[in-house]
Design an enzyme around this catalytic site. Sequence first.
Site, PDB file in Angstrom:
ATOM      1  N   PRO A  94      35.487  37.334  30.468  1.00  8.20           N
ATOM      2  CA  PRO A  94      34.726  36.833  31.246  1.00  8.20           C
ATOM      3  C   PRO A  94      34.249  35.967  30.219  1.00  8.20           C
ATOM      4  O   PRO A  94      33.566  34.758  31.036  1.00  8.20           O
ATOM      5  CB  PRO A  94      33.779  37.547  31.235  1.00  8.20           C
ATOM      6  CG  PRO A  94      34.311  39.090  30.433  1.00  8.20           C
ATOM      7  CD  PRO A  94      35.207  39.079  29.777  1.00  8.20           C
ATOM      8  N   GLU A 121      34.693  47.771  25.698  1.00  4.35           N
ATOM      9  CA  GLU A 121      33.657  46.984  25.378  1.00  4.35           C
ATOM     10  C   GLU A 121      34.635  45.668  25.356  1.00  4.35           C
ATOM     11  O   GLU A 121      33.652  44.231  24.993  1.00  4.35           O
ATOM     12  CB  GLU A 121      33.234  47.206  24.193  1.00  4.35           C
ATOM     13  CG  GLU A 121      31.724  48.258  25.108  1.00  4.35           C
ATOM     14  CD  GLU A 121      30.722  47.189  25.562  1.00  4.35           C
ATOM     15  OE1 GLU A 121      30.766  46.134  25.446  1.00  4.35           O
ATOM     16  OE2 GLU A 121      30.436  47.619  27.257  1.00  4.35           O
ATOM     17  N   ARG A 159      53.799  31.275  42.026  1.00  6.57           N
ATOM     18  CA  ARG A 159      53.733  30.755  43.683  1.00  6.57           C
ATOM     19  C   ARG A 159      54.074  29.236  42.767  1.00  6.57           C
ATOM     20  O   ARG A 159      54.571  28.825  43.830  1.00  6.57           O
ATOM     21  CB  ARG A 159      52.807  30.930  44.234  1.00  6.57           C
ATOM     22  CG  ARG A 159      51.148  30.512  44.233  1.00  6.57           C
ATOM     23  CD  ARG A 159      50.549  30.591  45.032  1.00  6.57           C
ATOM     24  NE  ARG A 159      50.538  31.017  46.449  1.00  6.57           N
ATOM     25  CZ  ARG A 159      50.049  29.482  46.788  1.00  6.57           C
ATOM     26  NH1 ARG A 159      49.474  28.567  45.853  1.00  6.57           N
ATOM     27  NH2 ARG A 159      49.943  29.916  48.001  1.00  6.57           N
ATOM     28  N   ASP A 174      47.603  23.039  50.054  1.00  4.73           N
ATOM     29  CA  ASP A 174      47.217  24.504  49.891  1.00  4.73           C
ATOM     30  C   ASP A 174      46.355  24.110  49.411  1.00  4.73           C
ATOM     31  O   ASP A 174      45.709  22.858  48.875  1.00  4.73           O
ATOM     32  CB  ASP A 174      47.183  25.682  48.944  1.00  4.73           C
ATOM     33  CG  ASP A 174      49.034  26.004  50.107  1.00  4.73           C
ATOM     34  OD1 ASP A 174      48.373  26.956  50.503  1.00  4.73           O
ATOM     35  OD2 ASP A 174      49.130  27.195  48.761  1.00  4.73           O
TER      36      ASP A 174
HETATM   37  N1  SAH Z   1      31.716  42.715  26.726  1.00  2.00           N
HETATM   38  C1  SAH Z   1      33.114  42.125  27.254  1.00  2.00           C
HETATM   39  C2  SAH Z   1      33.163  42.791  28.799  1.00  2.00           C
HETATM   40  C3  SAH Z   1      34.636  43.884  28.385  1.00  2.00           C
HETATM   41  S1  SAH Z   1      35.108  44.325  29.855  1.00  2.00           S
HETATM   42  C4  SAH Z   1      31.632  41.018  27.570  1.00  2.00           C
HETATM   43  O1  SAH Z   1      30.710  40.957  27.199  1.00  2.00           O
HETATM   44  O2  SAH Z   1      32.428  39.766  27.227  1.00  2.00           O
HETATM   45  C5  SAH Z   1      37.049  44.648  28.938  1.00  2.00           C
HETATM   46  C6  SAH Z   1      37.896  43.508  29.809  1.00  2.00           C
HETATM   47  O3  SAH Z   1      37.767  43.410  30.529  1.00  2.00           O
HETATM   48  C7  SAH Z   1      38.004  42.932  29.243  1.00  2.00           C
HETATM   49  O4  SAH Z   1      38.135  42.896  27.499  1.00  2.00           O
HETATM   50  C8  SAH Z   1      38.829  41.696  29.181  1.00  2.00           C
HETATM   51  O5  SAH Z   1      40.038  41.927  29.369  1.00  2.00           O
HETATM   52  C9  SAH Z   1      38.754  42.040  31.035  1.00  2.00           C
HETATM   53  N2  SAH Z   1      37.499  41.137  32.050  1.00  2.00           N
HETATM   54  C10 SAH Z   1      36.458  41.194  32.411  1.00  2.00           C
HETATM   55  N3  SAH Z   1      36.068  40.342  33.248  1.00  2.00           N
HETATM   56  C11 SAH Z   1      36.580  39.435  33.580  1.00  2.00           C
HETATM   57  C12 SAH Z   1      37.075  38.107  33.886  1.00  2.00           C
HETATM   58  N4  SAH Z   1      35.457  37.783  34.687  1.00  2.00           N
HETATM   59  N5  SAH Z   1      38.144  37.252  33.373  1.00  2.00           N
HETATM   60  C13 SAH Z   1      38.709  38.219  32.916  1.00  2.00           C
HETATM   61  N6  SAH Z   1      38.684  39.375  32.564  1.00  2.00           N
HETATM   62  C14 SAH Z   1      37.896  39.818  32.064  1.00  2.00           C
END
Ligand code: SAH
Length: 262
Positions: A94, A121, A159, A174
């Site tokens: 994220p 986490e 795609r 698109d």
């Molecule tokens: N503690 C981390 C979030 C971990 S979520 C933080 O606050 O940054 C667990 C996993 O889910 C992450 O390692 C990632 O691979 C995935 N993930 C969660 N949300 C995501 C998002 N919006 N985009 C991409 N990967 C995501």
Amino acid sequence: MRIDVLSLFPQMFEVPFSFGIFKRAIDQKLVSIHLHNIRDYTHDKHHTVDDYPYGGGSGMVLKPEPIFEAVEAIKDEVHAEAGAAELPSILLTPQGRLFNQQIAQELSQYRHLILICGHYEGIDERVREHLATDEISIGDYVLTGGELPALVVIDAVIRLLPGVLGAEFSAREDSHVDGLLEYPQYTRPAVFRGWAVPEVLLSGNHAQISRWRREQIIRRTLERRPDLIKMEELEPEERQLVKQLTSSVKKSQSSVNKEPEE
Ligand code: SAH
């Protein structure tokens, strides 16, 4: 294109890849997907993939060793192939750059991608610092794992590969491809529950239809995502239309709000 995915739950990818356009692309060898279970790259008896965070706190963090080993094993295998150049290793997180059509386009140019899915986490920071070459987020929200984000990225990328959509589809028009939203689409029946398809689409007049569609593109992008409109990229007529629509919106707003100074 070859895509290698590292995950704790590679089974999560089996169903999506067994249907429709994904399946056809794989069967036709336009793309090959290699799933790797991070757990297979552990060496201890319990196949430990995670551990407590240093410094305390809740949750578990994915250990760096198996992820490094998995990526290195893939690189060894791929570099043995002729013509292999740099290999993007993309961490789903994220905290990454926000995924969009442009990034999908950019990734579709590679012959090979590695996607690393986190869980719990997250992942030991050294993976981000010393192994990943790119970090992608699919949106400003947190999911439990990187598997769905990886699927989103893979779907958007494959795609775009030549031959994947076939003749019956076109990705050219698109939404987001040229930075705007697509025009509305209709199919039969011409009248459904009293709601008729716009007359112009039944006219057979291609010039008129394409003018109508272009106008719809501008109209709905302006209504829904005005942030996407780049005036300098529009034709003079379209710029005129944007100005017209914007001023008529302002007028109707000011008559609703009854604010004389507007
Ligand atoms: N503690 C981390 C979030 C971990 S979520 C933080 O606050 O940054 C667990 C996993 O889910 C992450 O390692 C990632 O691979 C995935 N993930 C969660 N949300 C995501 C998002 N919006 N985009 C991409 N990967 C995501």
